[in-house]
Design an enzyme around this catalytic site. Sequence first.
Site, mmCIF file in Angstrom:
data_model
loop_
_atom_site.group_PDB
_atom_site.id
_atom_site.type_symbol
_atom_site.label_atom_id
_atom_site.label_comp_id
_atom_site.label_asym_id
_atom_site.label_seq_id
_atom_site.Cartn_x
_atom_site.Cartn_y
_atom_site.Cartn_z
ATOM 1 N N SER A 13 0.820 -1.215 0.000
ATOM 2 C CA SER A 13 0.000 0.000 0.000
ATOM 3 C C SER A 13 0.851 1.261 0.000
ATOM 4 C CB SER A 13 -0.922 0.002 1.231
ATOM 5 O OG SER A 13 -0.167 -0.156 2.422
ATOM 6 N N HIS A 63 -2.541 -2.883 -5.847
ATOM 7 C CA HIS A 63 -2.962 -2.601 -4.480
ATOM 8 C C HIS A 63 -4.483 -2.676 -4.357
ATOM 9 C CE1 HIS A 63 -3.602 0.565 -1.113
ATOM 10 N NE2 HIS A 63 -3.577 -0.662 -0.612
ATOM 11 N N GLU A 79 -5.522 -0.043 -7.171
ATOM 12 C CA GLU A 79 -4.474 0.840 -7.677
ATOM 13 C C GLU A 79 -3.446 -0.014 -8.428
ATOM 14 O OE1 GLU A 79 -3.727 4.637 -4.867
ATOM 15 O OE2 GLU A 79 -3.226 2.732 -3.936
ATOM 16 N N ASN A 103 -3.510 6.049 -0.139
ATOM 17 C CA ASN A 103 -2.896 6.216 1.178
ATOM 18 C C ASN A 103 -2.076 7.488 1.306
ATOM 19 O OD1 ASN A 103 -3.998 3.990 2.486
ATOM 20 N ND2 ASN A 103 -2.515 2.611 1.587
#
Length: 309
Positions: free
Chosen positions: A137, A158, A170, A208
């Site tokens: 992540s 991800h 992602e 993130n």
Amino acid sequence: MNIDVKSGIGVAPMVTEPPEIQSVGVVGAGQMGNGIAHVCALAGLPVTIVDIKPEALTKAMDIMARNMDRQVKRSLVTSDQRDEALALVTTSTDYAAFKDADFVIEAATEKEDLKRLVFKSLVPNLKPSCMVASNTSSISITRLGAVTDRPEKFIGMHFMNPVPVMKLVEIIRGIATDEPTFQAVKALAQRLGKVSAVAEDFPAFIVNRILVPMINEAVFALYEGVGSVSAIDDAMKLGANHPMGPLELADFIGLDTCLSIMQVLYEGLSDSKYRPCPLLVKYVEAGWYGRKTGRGFYDYTQTPPRPTR
């Protein structure tokens, strides 16, 4: 149109078709690993999960079966689809089980040293054409890919947690990732019913990079006495229309994972605004990771969970 330098005649550029992914391997039987296996199996792909702990593999299969039962009850899948999907999943404690896999994704703990060890042990067991991905992540895909013997076939994929529910994936290319690998992984995400967001290989990517600093700021607000756990979470749920408060979300993600991401951001971008909150560090040092350990910003030994501050 390219030009042949000897003849001067125009030559059509060579088009390389992306390889088709027909079987998948998953490293790690935890929450993310069993979720990735879940969606792959429901998409009709044979899946092998490898974990060093046999009990983790048993638990993963039990969780997968329970989650698919919930989907049957909600009429999201049929009982036949559930049974067919579960029959496609096999488990092992040996990377050799991946010898025929077309694509292997690592879903180990968010620690770069651990992931590098995983890839060094993994790749000797793979066929040369096998593509490799990390579900990291936050960690550099370029750095992780460089550990392997196939950086051109290495990519970031991800998934969001919980994988069977969340629609986004992602996709992150390392500097060496080739176009066929990128296209194959985009096609896989589509087959799994996911929406792809393509991110550059910067620390923490898109989700993130935005989400975890917000959580860290919420922890700072608690640390500095701006508000209590309940006040902070209620403020963001009722004032910003968030479905879950940031401290409750941190417990769901895992405070250890949140801290790891903040450390990647802080070290990778050299910006003080990404400094992890000392209270977050203290909770992780205490082993209070959130839901998975029974205590974080909430006490999960009580029903309903109660704020700890």
